[in-house]
Design a protein around this motif. Structure first.
Motif, PDB file in Angstrom:
ATOM      1  N   UNK A  72       0.825  -1.203   0.000  1.00 48.30           N
ATOM      2  CA  UNK A  72       0.000   0.000   0.000  1.00 48.30           C
ATOM      3  C   UNK A  72       0.856   1.249   0.000  1.00 48.30           C
ATOM      4  N   UNK A  73       0.324   2.362  -0.513  1.00 48.97           N
ATOM      5  CA  UNK A  73       1.023   3.630  -0.349  1.00 48.97           C
ATOM      6  C   UNK A  73       0.988   4.040   1.117  1.00 48.97           C
ATOM      7  N   UNK A  74       1.581   5.157   1.433  1.00 47.19           N
ATOM      8  CA  UNK A  74       1.463   5.673   2.794  1.00 47.19           C
ATOM      9  C   UNK A  74      -0.009   5.970   3.072  1.00 47.19           C
ATOM     10  N   UNK A  75      -0.437   5.714   4.305  1.00 49.83           N
ATOM     11  CA  UNK A  75      -1.860   5.778   4.645  1.00 49.83           C
ATOM     12  C   UNK A  75      -2.074   6.665   5.871  1.00 49.83           C
ATOM     13  N   UNK A  76      -3.039   7.558   5.759  1.00 52.69           N
ATOM     14  CA  UNK A  76      -3.574   8.266   6.919  1.00 52.69           C
ATOM     15  C   UNK A  76      -5.030   7.837   7.044  1.00 52.69           C
ATOM     16  N   UNK A  77      -5.372   7.179   8.139  1.00 46.92           N
ATOM     17  CA  UNK A  77      -6.739   6.723   8.352  1.00 46.92           C
ATOM     18  C   UNK A  77      -7.599   7.875   8.855  1.00 46.92           C
ATOM     19  N   UNK A  78      -8.832   7.930   8.377  1.00 50.46           N
ATOM     20  CA  UNK A  78      -9.786   8.953   8.810  1.00 50.46           C
ATOM     21  C   UNK A  78     -11.061   8.250   9.253  1.00 50.46           C
ATOM     22  N   UNK A  79     -11.490   8.489  10.473  1.00 46.23           N
ATOM     23  CA  UNK A  79     -12.639   7.754  10.995  1.00 46.23           C
ATOM     24  C   UNK A  79     -13.250   8.457  12.193  1.00 46.23           C
ATOM     25  N   UNK A  80     -14.474   8.117  12.485  1.00 44.92           N
ATOM     26  CA  UNK A  80     -15.129   8.621  13.691  1.00 44.92           C
ATOM     27  C   UNK A  80     -14.934   7.666  14.868  1.00 44.92           C
ATOM     28  N   UNK A  81     -14.250   6.552  14.626  1.00 49.37           N
ATOM     29  CA  UNK A  81     -14.097   5.516  15.645  1.00 49.37           C
ATOM     30  C   UNK A  81     -12.628   5.351  16.014  1.00 49.37           C
ATOM     31  N   UNK A  82     -12.351   5.183  17.290  1.00 47.93           N
ATOM     32  CA  UNK A  82     -10.957   5.104  17.752  1.00 47.93           C
ATOM     33  C   UNK A  82     -10.488   3.679  18.015  1.00 47.93           C
ATOM     34  N   UNK A  83     -11.392   2.697  17.962  1.00 47.17           N
ATOM     35  CA  UNK A  83     -11.020   1.349  18.405  1.00 47.17           C
ATOM     36  C   UNK A  83     -10.057   0.638  17.461  1.00 47.17           C
ATOM     37  N   UNK A  91       0.007  -1.985  10.062  1.00 46.21           N
ATOM     38  CA  UNK A  91       0.037  -1.909   8.605  1.00 46.21           C
ATOM     39  C   UNK A  91       0.794  -0.678   8.111  1.00 46.21           C
ATOM     40  N   UNK A  92       1.639  -0.137   8.969  1.00 49.40           N
ATOM     41  CA  UNK A  92       2.465   0.977   8.547  1.00 49.40           C
ATOM     42  C   UNK A  92       1.705   2.273   8.354  1.00 49.40           C
ATOM     43  N   UNK A  93       0.558   2.411   9.015  1.00 52.52           N
ATOM     44  CA  UNK A  93      -0.222   3.638   8.897  1.00 52.52           C
ATOM     45  C   UNK A  93       0.559   4.800   9.502  1.00 52.52           C
ATOM     46  N   UNK A  94       0.618   5.902   8.770  1.00 52.00           N
ATOM     47  CA  UNK A  94       1.382   7.065   9.218  1.00 52.00           C
ATOM     48  C   UNK A  94       0.684   7.776  10.370  1.00 52.00           C
ATOM     49  N   UNK A  95      -0.626   7.937  10.267  1.00 55.12           N
ATOM     50  CA  UNK A  95      -1.361   8.631  11.318  1.00 55.12           C
ATOM     51  C   UNK A  95      -2.827   8.209  11.275  1.00 55.12           C
ATOM     52  N   UNK A  96      -3.553   8.598  12.315  1.00 55.32           N
ATOM     53  CA  UNK A  96      -4.926   8.155  12.530  1.00 55.32           C
ATOM     54  C   UNK A  96      -5.717   9.389  12.943  1.00 55.32           C
ATOM     55  N   UNK A  97      -6.558   9.905  12.040  1.00 51.25           N
ATOM     56  CA  UNK A  97      -7.291  11.137  12.290  1.00 51.25           C
ATOM     57  C   UNK A  97      -8.734  10.840  12.653  1.00 51.25           C
ATOM     58  N   UNK A  98      -9.170  11.375  13.778  1.00 51.35           N
ATOM     59  CA  UNK A  98     -10.552  11.208  14.209  1.00 51.35           C
ATOM     60  C   UNK A  98     -11.409  12.357  13.673  1.00 51.35           C
ATOM     61  N   UNK A  99     -12.565  11.999  13.137  1.00 48.54           N
ATOM     62  CA  UNK A  99     -13.497  13.008  12.627  1.00 48.54           C
ATOM     63  C   UNK A  99     -14.272  13.643  13.785  1.00 48.54           C
ATOM     64  N   UNK A 100     -14.675  14.904  13.640  1.00 49.43           N
ATOM     65  CA  UNK A 100     -14.364  15.811  12.530  1.00 49.43           C
ATOM     66  C   UNK A 100     -12.902  16.256  12.571  1.00 49.43           C
ATOM     67  N   UNK A 101     -12.261  16.286  11.423  1.00 53.46           N
ATOM     68  CA  UNK A 101     -10.834  16.557  11.346  1.00 53.46           C
ATOM     69  C   UNK A 101     -10.587  18.065  11.307  1.00 53.46           C
ATOM     70  N   UNK A 102      -9.785  18.545  12.237  1.00 56.11           N
ATOM     71  CA  UNK A 102      -9.411  19.948  12.280  1.00 56.11           C
ATOM     72  C   UNK A 102      -8.159  20.174  11.444  1.00 56.11           C
ATOM     73  N   UNK A 103      -8.038  21.367  10.897  1.00 59.92           N
ATOM     74  CA  UNK A 103      -6.911  21.676  10.032  1.00 59.92           C
ATOM     75  C   UNK A 103      -5.573  21.531  10.765  1.00 59.92           C
TER      76      UNK A 103
END
Length: 231
Positions: A72-83, A91-103
């Motif tokens: 896979x390419x580099x991945x930033x996950x975006x989700x409303x769930x933290x589990x 899986x080498x995910x760079x970061x994990x952003x919880x919605x709503x995502x702030x700038x």
């Protein structure tokens, strides 16, 4: 330019990410979709450097997509769930952003991507070798000689034309070292698709050896085999 993919079934979330990405120099959005299967098909034919990937989606969720991709390419996950946060880093995910995502949080994730050197050279299946340590000694194994790789507890068994090698490594890490002709077919197997001689609904035959094919990886395996057949 850094080629960006956005995969999220929420239209508003895609618009937010599209707006944020437009503010970053050298970012080029080449895919913006709410359909996971469209992303998989696109990724088979096109290079992506970074994807923003939602987790909860119809048909395939983000974690299933990550498990199905060999490189896979580099991945930033975006989700409303933290589990899923802990599992995602396997899986080498760079970061994990919880919605709503702030700038501000988005920019912090982008800084992590910049530090991770996202552009990686592709490997050629004919000319490249897998470098391992076996019995304490370095060994080069040509990609084309590898039939399949099987997870075995904390070890991997690498089956080649001439012998089997047992090494200490994880299947996830191994996928980053192989060329594009190798594909995860099951939670415990990677197959060299160049060596496949027959395909069924539940197995691949690699030089007359049955390799299990799970439902999770079936779509991407069939797609890759279809592409390879046209080469």
């Amino acid at each position: 330019m850094i080629k960006i993919g956005i995969i999220d079934d929420e239209i508003l979330a895609r618009k937010v990410l599209e707006d944020y990405c437009s503010k970053i120099d050298n970012f080029e959005i080449v895919l913006n979709t709410g359909n996971p299967l469209e992303f998989i098909n696109f990724a088979q034919q096109n290079d992506l450097d970074l994807i923003f990937l939602d987790i909860e989606m119809p048909e395939l969720n983000g974690m299933e997509i990550l498990r199905s991709m060999i490189k896979p390419p580099k991945v930033i996950l975006t989700t409303a769930y933290s589990e899923y946060a802990l599992e995602s880093y396997n899986y080498g995910v760079v970061d994990y952003l919880l919605k709503p995502i702030k700038i501000e949080r988005f920019l912090k994730a982008i800084n992590k991507v910049s530090a991770s050197k996202i552009i990686q050279p592709k490997k050629n299946n004919e000319n490249e070798h897998l470098q391992i340590k076996h019995d304490g000694l370095p060994v080069n194994i040509s990609f084309k000689s590898i039939l399949y790789i099987q997870s075995f507890g904390n070890y991997l068994k690498i089956f080649t034309d001439s012998r089997m090698y047992l090494i200490t490594e994880t299947l996830v890490n191994m996928t980053t070292l192989l060329s594009e002709n190798f594909q995860r077919t099951h939670k415990s197997y990677i197959a060299n698709l160049d060596r496949v001689t027959k395909v069924t609904k539940t197995h691949l035959l690699v030089e007359n050896i049955e390799i299990p094919l799970s439902a999770m990886y079936k779509v991407i395996v069939f797609k890759k085999l279809e592409v390879l057949a046209k080469l």
